[in-house]
Design a protein around this motif. Structure first.
Motif, PDB file in Angstrom:
ATOM      1  N   UNK A 162       0.811  -1.207   0.000  1.00 24.30           N
ATOM      2  CA  UNK A 162       0.000   0.000   0.000  1.00 24.30           C
ATOM      3  C   UNK A 162       0.849   1.265   0.000  1.00 24.30           C
ATOM      4  N   UNK A 163       0.367   2.268   0.721  1.00 20.06           N
ATOM      5  CA  UNK A 163       1.067   3.561   0.770  1.00 20.06           C
ATOM      6  C   UNK A 163       2.078   3.637   1.904  1.00 20.06           C
ATOM      7  N   UNK A 164       2.243   2.542   2.662  1.00 23.57           N
ATOM      8  CA  UNK A 164       3.125   2.596   3.826  1.00 23.57           C
ATOM      9  C   UNK A 164       4.598   2.511   3.456  1.00 23.57           C
ATOM     10  N   UNK A 165       4.909   1.972   2.290  1.00 20.01           N
ATOM     11  CA  UNK A 165       6.297   1.795   1.853  1.00 20.01           C
ATOM     12  C   UNK A 165       6.418   2.274   0.413  1.00 20.01           C
ATOM     13  N   UNK A 166       7.537   2.906   0.092  1.00 19.04           N
ATOM     14  CA  UNK A 166       7.795   3.378  -1.266  1.00 19.04           C
ATOM     15  C   UNK A 166       8.194   2.193  -2.150  1.00 19.04           C
ATOM     16  N   UNK A 167       7.196   1.427  -2.579  1.00 14.79           N
ATOM     17  CA  UNK A 167       7.476   0.204  -3.339  1.00 14.79           C
ATOM     18  C   UNK A 167       8.073   0.497  -4.712  1.00 14.79           C
ATOM     19  N   UNK A 168       7.772   1.662  -5.279  1.00  7.77           N
ATOM     20  CA  UNK A 168       8.340   2.003  -6.595  1.00  7.77           C
ATOM     21  C   UNK A 168       9.860   2.073  -6.528  1.00  7.77           C
ATOM     22  N   UNK A 169      10.377   2.602  -5.437  1.00  3.95           N
ATOM     23  CA  UNK A 169      11.836   2.713  -5.278  1.00  3.95           C
ATOM     24  C   UNK A 169      12.458   1.389  -4.880  1.00  3.95           C
ATOM     25  N   UNK A 170      11.828   0.685  -3.974  1.00  2.41           N
ATOM     26  CA  UNK A 170      12.466  -0.472  -3.347  1.00  2.41           C
ATOM     27  C   UNK A 170      12.122  -1.824  -3.980  1.00  2.41           C
ATOM     28  N   UNK A 171      11.077  -1.889  -4.813  1.00  2.00           N
ATOM     29  CA  UNK A 171      10.646  -3.185  -5.345  1.00  2.00           C
ATOM     30  C   UNK A 171      10.325  -3.137  -6.837  1.00  2.00           C
ATOM     31  N   UNK A 172      11.039  -2.276  -7.574  1.00  2.00           N
ATOM     32  CA  UNK A 172      10.894  -2.227  -9.026  1.00  2.00           C
ATOM     33  C   UNK A 172      12.252  -2.509  -9.652  1.00  2.00           C
ATOM     34  N   UNK A 173      12.558  -3.777  -9.923  1.00  2.00           N
ATOM     35  CA  UNK A 173      13.872  -4.137 -10.467  1.00  2.00           C
ATOM     36  C   UNK A 173      14.076  -3.592 -11.876  1.00  2.00           C
ATOM     37  N   UNK A 174      15.338  -3.428 -12.255  1.00  2.00           N
ATOM     38  CA  UNK A 174      15.688  -2.933 -13.589  1.00  2.00           C
ATOM     39  C   UNK A 174      15.838  -4.058 -14.604  1.00  2.00           C
ATOM     40  N   UNK A 175      15.838  -5.316 -14.141  1.00  2.00           N
ATOM     41  CA  UNK A 175      16.004  -6.460 -15.039  1.00  2.00           C
ATOM     42  C   UNK A 175      14.668  -7.196 -15.173  1.00  2.00           C
ATOM     43  N   UNK A 176      14.644  -8.209 -16.020  1.00  2.00           N
ATOM     44  CA  UNK A 176      13.414  -8.947 -16.268  1.00  2.00           C
ATOM     45  C   UNK A 176      13.276 -10.126 -15.295  1.00  2.00           C
ATOM     46  N   UNK A 177      12.037 -10.512 -14.981  1.00  2.00           N
ATOM     47  CA  UNK A 177      11.833 -11.711 -14.148  1.00  2.00           C
ATOM     48  C   UNK A 177      12.509 -12.930 -14.781  1.00  2.00           C
ATOM     49  N   UNK A 178      13.160 -13.731 -13.940  1.00  2.00           N
ATOM     50  CA  UNK A 178      13.829 -14.930 -14.422  1.00  2.00           C
ATOM     51  C   UNK A 178      15.321 -14.761 -14.624  1.00  2.00           C
ATOM     52  N   UNK A 179      15.802 -13.500 -14.695  1.00  2.00           N
ATOM     53  CA  UNK A 179      17.240 -13.290 -14.861  1.00  2.00           C
ATOM     54  C   UNK A 179      17.990 -13.464 -13.549  1.00  2.00           C
ATOM     55  N   UNK A 180      17.282 -13.401 -12.447  1.00  2.00           N
ATOM     56  CA  UNK A 180      17.804 -13.753 -11.140  1.00  2.00           C
ATOM     57  C   UNK A 180      16.706 -14.533 -10.417  1.00  2.00           C
ATOM     58  N   UNK A 181      17.101 -15.266  -9.384  1.00  2.00           N
ATOM     59  CA  UNK A 181      16.087 -16.019  -8.640  1.00  2.00           C
ATOM     60  C   UNK A 181      15.082 -15.064  -8.005  1.00  2.00           C
ATOM     61  N   UNK A 182      13.831 -15.441  -8.047  1.00  2.00           N
ATOM     62  CA  UNK A 182      12.767 -14.648  -7.433  1.00  2.00           C
ATOM     63  C   UNK A 182      12.652 -15.066  -5.971  1.00  2.00           C
ATOM     64  N   UNK A 183      12.723 -14.098  -5.092  1.00  2.00           N
ATOM     65  CA  UNK A 183      12.743 -14.403  -3.656  1.00  2.00           C
ATOM     66  C   UNK A 183      11.330 -14.635  -3.127  1.00  2.00           C
ATOM     67  N   UNK A 184      11.167 -15.727  -2.413  1.00  2.00           N
ATOM     68  CA  UNK A 184       9.876 -16.059  -1.812  1.00  2.00           C
ATOM     69  C   UNK A 184       9.707 -15.326  -0.485  1.00  2.00           C
ATOM     70  N   UNK A 185       8.519 -14.789  -0.273  1.00  2.00           N
ATOM     71  CA  UNK A 185       8.162 -14.131   0.986  1.00  2.00           C
ATOM     72  C   UNK A 185       7.054 -14.974   1.616  1.00  2.00           C
ATOM     73  N   UNK A 186       7.397 -15.932   2.485  1.00  2.00           N
ATOM     74  CA  UNK A 186       6.380 -16.834   3.042  1.00  2.00           C
ATOM     75  C   UNK A 186       5.326 -16.089   3.845  1.00  2.00           C
TER      76      UNK A 186
END
Length: 507
Positions: A273-297
């Motif tokens: 939501x609006x509690x964290x700046x997800x655009x800055x912290x969770x928008x990678x510059x590479x494509x999915x699959x080029x590095x392992x995708x981290x699981x958040x249980x």
């Protein structure tokens, strides 16, 4: 021909090595073999890493062995449970007595006229020599006694505690402390919510964002299937469900990579939501699959970020200071403890020197044969899992194939098998890689190479491997069988080493 001490030696008593040994015992019951383990315990990775919250980043219904049901309700499981699973497999199959603990192979020398490997092992009692006809390397892909540490300035200036997760101090009490974790991979996203439970505050510092995805700790459908169909059947149904889900997901990677990226980032945005700046912290510059995708249980990391118990920091580190970390933008992060979750040091030969007919095998020179052998290296198979799926899926396939190969050789009177590559094969090396994780990129020049045509290519794809390994013929014309032909490396596979970065050793 010299008589070997053993028919086969398996290097490593971790998840891979114990699984491989079980296949060997069941499918090749006449083979004399032993398992060499450098540490005093079973478990490999799951014995080495003991940082708080250590867990799998893959579903255990596919990271478990095909032949041994994973009974725990948690699909994303803690390290101790995985270690117990490996130990249980070893005990159930009579493998524990076959393990020679604290035997670290430092040299492996092959002589073609004898079809013999001579292994020199470092042990507490000094060097020991063991000979065998075939070598199974399940030693993993990184150094257990070293971790990667970038060249940050000011390490010695920091007055607090610096910890690398690979060498977590036993009994370390982090309660009430302010902790800075450097990293963005699976280790960091595991440590952040775990340490935040009792720490004063946790800062996770990353140079750039990584793809993360919430997933349930328990597979509800899988657990229902295992309840309705107890034992192997329920486990197999659950396993195939997850394999097909993975296949569909990878097809989406190829078919709509932009849409998938938007979907994954959108999931994070919805969770935070609006509690964290997800655009800055969770928008990678590479494509999915080029590095392992981290699981958040169960979204545990998102929870501590929203609750303010942890903070993401994205940017470049300038230096360590007496009281924390100075960022290049001038901001300063105060910390009592700095955790350097900065990665592994890759090591493809398990740290051992290797020669074939007195020719040095440089890890950066051979071509990869179908993802489990090296060019011009006889009577050796290595076991390494997937980067985009559960590790053990690949190990199971290779182990089964390896046993078929040994049985084929016995039936036909062969004592040596080698994937022969000449200069023409090396002329078409594929130097491009879609896998961009830092631990891989910084040592890519030191790793075995991919060709551009079969059999010197392999795909990170389970169904391709099932076709090639499980259903493919052993004698398909790509391997050379003999009773001991001499080996001559082409010039392209001779000499040359290199390295970058800074490695740290356990003290």
């Amino acid at each position: 021909m010299m008589q070997a001490d053993l028919d086969v030696v398996v290097i490593g008593a971790g998840l891979s090595g114990i699984g491989v040994a079980r296949y060997l015992k069941v499918n090749c019951p006449g083979k004399r073999f032993a398992i060499l383990e450098s540490k005093p315990r079973i478990g490999g990775t799951w014995d080495l890493f003991r940082y708080p919250g250590i867990r799998s980043d893959s579903d255990m219904h596919t990271m478990g062995y095909a032949f041994k049901p994973w009974k725990n309700a948690k699909a994303i499981s803690d390290g101790e449970s995985i270690r117990d699973y490996v130990q249980e497999c070893a005990d159930e199959n009579g493998l524990t007595p076959l393990i020679r603990f604290e035997h670290r192979v430092i040299r492996a020398e092959y002589v073609s006229r004898d079809c013999l490997w001579t292994l020199t092992c470092a042990t507490p009692e000094g060097e020991k020599v063991i000979t065998c006809n075939f070598l199974f390397s399940a030693a993993g892909y990184y150094k257990h006694d070293e971790g990667y540490l970038p060249d940050f300035a000011g390490y010695d200036d920091f007055r607090g505690t610096i910890i690398h997760p690979q060498f977590w101090p036993e009994g370390f009490d982090h309660a009430g402390k302010t902790i800075a974790i450097i990293g963005s991979g699976a280790t960091a996203v595991t440590l952040t919510p775990t340490l935040a439970e009792t720490a004063k505050h946790v800062y996770q510092i990353q140079r750039s964002p990584t793809y993360v995805r919430a997933r349930p700790m328990k597979d509800k459908v899988g657990n229902i299937l295992k309840t309705i169909f107890p034992g192997q059947l329920g486990y197999s149904l659950t396993r195939w469900k997850i394999i097909w889900e993975g296949r569909m997901r990878r097809r989406r990677f190829a078919g709509d990579i932009e849409g998938l990226k938007a979907e994954m980032i959108g999931e994070v945005a919805k969770a935070l939501g609006d509690t964290v700046d997800w655009k800055t912290h969770f928008t990678p510059s590479y494509w999915p699959g080029q590095q392992r995708i981290c699981a958040i249980p169960d979204g545990d990391m998102f929870d501590v970020l929203k609750e303010g118990r942890a903070t993401m920091v994205t940017g470049h580190i300038d230096r360590f200071t007496e009281t924390g970390i100075l960022m290049q933008d001038g901001s300063h992060i105060e910390a009592d403890v700095i955790v350097t979750a900065t990665g592994l040091v890759l090591d493809y030969f398990g740290g051992m020197e290797m020669t074939v007919d007195s020719q040095k095998v440089d890890p950066g020179k051979p071509l990869i044969f179908k993802g489990f052998m090296y060019s011009n290296v006889p009577n050796m198979i290595y076991f390494r899992g997937y980067t985009n799926a559960s590790w053990t899926l690949k190990v199971d396939l290779v182990a089964e194939y390896a046993c078929r190969l040994l049985n084929h050789m016995d039936r036909n009177g062969y004592t040596q098998v080698v994937p022969v590559a000449g200069s023409g094969d090396f002329a078409t090396i594929n130097t491009a890689s879609l896998f961009t994780s830092g631990y891989f990129v910084r040592v890519a020049h030191r790793l075995p190479k991919h060709g551009t045509s079969f059999p010197w290519i392999h795909k990170q794809e389970y169904f391709w491997d099932r076709k090639t390994l499980k259903r493919g013929r052993v004698d398909d014309g790509t391997l050379t069988f003999s009773t001991g032909e001499g080996i001559v490396f082409p010039p392209e596979q001779l000499a040359g080493t290199g390295g970058t970065g800074r490695d740290i050793a356990a003290e």
